[in-house]
Design a protein around this motif. Structure first.
Motif, mmCIF file in Angstrom:
data_model
loop_
_atom_site.group_PDB
_atom_site.id
_atom_site.type_symbol
_atom_site.label_atom_id
_atom_site.label_comp_id
_atom_site.label_asym_id
_atom_site.label_seq_id
_atom_site.Cartn_x
_atom_site.Cartn_y
_atom_site.Cartn_z
ATOM 1 N N TYR A 166 0.654 7.868 3.282
ATOM 2 C CA TYR A 166 1.583 8.573 4.144
ATOM 3 C C TYR A 166 1.015 8.889 5.440
ATOM 4 O O TYR A 166 -0.099 8.634 5.640
ATOM 5 N N TYR A 195 0.924 -1.305 0.171
ATOM 6 C CA TYR A 195 0.121 0.013 -0.156
ATOM 7 C C TYR A 195 0.850 1.127 -0.100
ATOM 8 O O TYR A 195 1.756 1.261 0.702
ATOM 9 N N ALA A 231 -7.795 7.766 4.752
ATOM 10 C CA ALA A 231 -7.768 6.494 3.653
ATOM 11 C C ALA A 231 -6.526 5.614 4.130
ATOM 12 O O ALA A 231 -6.592 4.569 4.181
ATOM 13 N N CYS A 232 -5.517 6.087 4.768
ATOM 14 C CA CYS A 232 -4.169 5.302 4.901
ATOM 15 C C CYS A 232 -4.670 4.505 6.145
ATOM 16 O O CYS A 232 -4.340 3.080 6.066
ATOM 17 N N HIS A 252 -3.847 11.160 -3.113
ATOM 18 C CA HIS A 252 -3.173 9.798 -3.802
ATOM 19 C C HIS A 252 -4.235 8.535 -3.895
ATOM 20 O O HIS A 252 -5.099 8.639 -3.475
ATOM 21 N N CYS A 308 -1.741 11.139 6.865
ATOM 22 C CA CYS A 308 -3.078 10.948 6.222
ATOM 23 C C CYS A 308 -4.055 10.581 7.386
ATOM 24 O O CYS A 308 -4.146 9.820 8.165
HETATM 25 CU CU CU Z 1 -3.944 8.357 2.686
#
Ligand code: CU
Length: 213
Positions: free
Chosen positions: A88, A85, A94-95, A178, A91
């Protein structure tokens, strides 16, 4: 109309008829070829070629540094499945969600999870330096390999995985835009499948099980 043009009209019509005839024959032959290719068991060579052209391979070599400062390349993961994956550490949404899903999927596999290398690659190397990276992915699962590098190394890795990333603004606490996709790569490093935010950890684990020994 002059007499010369009148004389030319008949041969021109003949040439046009001939051209239409050739186009029609070629079209019929091409269609026949395509149909015979499509009905070939296994999909057909032509269709396979078209598919290969339409979907260039995802993945490839990367040369980065892990959270202990040790250089790492894709080559050392041959023989393992790579669950990769790109994101960052700053984040907000999402991350962490994706990394938690990956960790939950691995947990469902039990001891067989040792066949899978979970890898987090930052697309924000300016802030995600080695010391900063340390401890981040480990929060989700201590088996995570977190990778950063020089901006060019990170860009090269993102490019082979066709990951899009860009600074969303120029604030000191900027966000990154991203793409958010979890890639499953085979023991030979080749692309197997991918997961999105729609994928549940259970579905991810089921997909992984197909490739476990
Ligand atoms: Cu993210």
């Amino acid at each position: 109309m002059t007499s010369i043009e009148q004389k030319d009209a008949a041969p021109r019509r003949a040439r046009l008829a001939w051209l239409i005839w050739i186009v029609a024959i070629s079209g019929a032959l091409a269609l026949g070829w395509l149909i015979s290719d499509l009905v070939t068991p296994g999909g057909g060579a032509l269709l396979g070629r078209v598919r290969t052209m339409a979907v260039p391979p995802i993945g490839g070599p990367f040369s980065l540094v892990d959270a202990t400062g040790t250089p790492r390349t894709d080559a050392e993961f041959r023989g393992k499945l790579m669950l990769i994956y790109f994101g960052y550490t700053h984040c907000p949404d999402a991350c962490p969600t994706a990394l938690q899903d990956m960790a939950d999927a691995l947990a469902k596999l039990g001891p067989a999870a040792e066949q899978v290398a979970p890898i987090f690659i930052t697309i924000d190397p300016a802030r995600d330096t080695v010391p900063y990276l340390k401890g981040y992915a480990e929060q989700f699962d201590p088996r995570f390999v977190a990778l950063t590098g020089a901006p060019e190394q990170v860009a090269a890795a993102a490019k082979v995985y066709r990951v899009y990333f860009r600074k969303a603004n120029n604030q000191p606490d900027y966000l990154m835009d991203h793409s958010s996709i979890v890639y499953l790569m085979g023991r030979d490093g080749g692309f197997l499948t991918h997961f999105t935010h729609e994928t549940t950890p259970e579905q991810m684990a089921d997909a992984l099980r197909k490739y476990l020994r």
